[in-house]
Scaffold this motif. Sequence first.
Motif, PDB file in Angstrom:
ATOM      1  N   GLY A  30       0.667  -0.798  -0.037  1.00 11.23           N
ATOM      2  CA  GLY A  30       0.098  -0.079   0.240  1.00 11.23           C
ATOM      3  C   GLY A  30       0.626   1.553  -0.266  1.00 11.23           C
ATOM      4  O   GLY A  30       0.897   2.825   0.035  1.00 11.23           O
ATOM      5  N   HIS A  47      -3.306   3.397  -4.202  1.00 15.00           N
ATOM      6  CA  HIS A  47      -4.428   3.621  -3.514  1.00 15.00           C
ATOM      7  C   HIS A  47      -6.007   3.502  -5.218  1.00 15.00           C
ATOM      8  O   HIS A  47      -6.241   4.227  -6.051  1.00 15.00           O
ATOM      9  N   ASP A  48      -6.882   2.519  -4.957  1.00 17.45           N
ATOM     10  CA  ASP A  48      -7.499   2.411  -5.769  1.00 17.45           C
ATOM     11  C   ASP A  48      -7.404   1.822  -7.532  1.00 17.45           C
ATOM     12  O   ASP A  48      -7.529   3.165  -8.538  1.00 17.45           O
ATOM     13  N   ILE A  70      -6.303   7.810   3.925  1.00 18.08           N
ATOM     14  CA  ILE A  70      -6.531   8.575   2.726  1.00 18.08           C
ATOM     15  C   ILE A  70      -8.078   8.972   2.630  1.00 18.08           C
ATOM     16  O   ILE A  70      -9.063   7.529   2.824  1.00 18.08           O
TER      17      ILE A  70
END
Length: 159
Positions: A30, A47-48, A70
């Motif tokens: 991450g 992220h995403d 986040i």
Amino acid sequence: SSASSLLDSPSSSPPNLHYVGKKEEIVKAGRVTKLLNGCRDVLILYHDRQLYAMDKRCYHSGGELQHGDIEEFNGRLCIVCPWHKYKITLAEGEGLYQAVDDPTKKPLKTHWRSKGVKQRIHKVTEVNGDVFVSLNKSCAAIESDFYQTEKYRTVPLKS
Ligand code: FES
């Protein structure tokens, strides 16, 4: 010197591209922090389904952004600094603040506004599962530069 040797050196010198790890490892972790070029502490985060890179220490007071959450503000993804909760957009490094529309009207109506770019963002590239960061060398000063001096930077390990 010959023309061929003149041609050799610039093309063979590596561009401003720093290997930071395998994509699958960064996705799993991450967040990853790296000292690049011996002079820049960078946070790489996933992220995403998107990779981002920025100066590791928060422009406000040097907080370590790898420990931030986040969250979305006004539809913009931000890292929230763990120290004093400043919000920094992941894609542009803009600092956001909450503005009050009209302080005389109750209840107060607030919304998120930008203070401009405060955190230096770096470019991330993925090639066949390998992730590279090219440092943003723009000469215009950005506030997070302050925490990239020797005083705050990660000390490289001596072998
Ligand atoms: Fe990041 Fe203060 S150091 S909000």
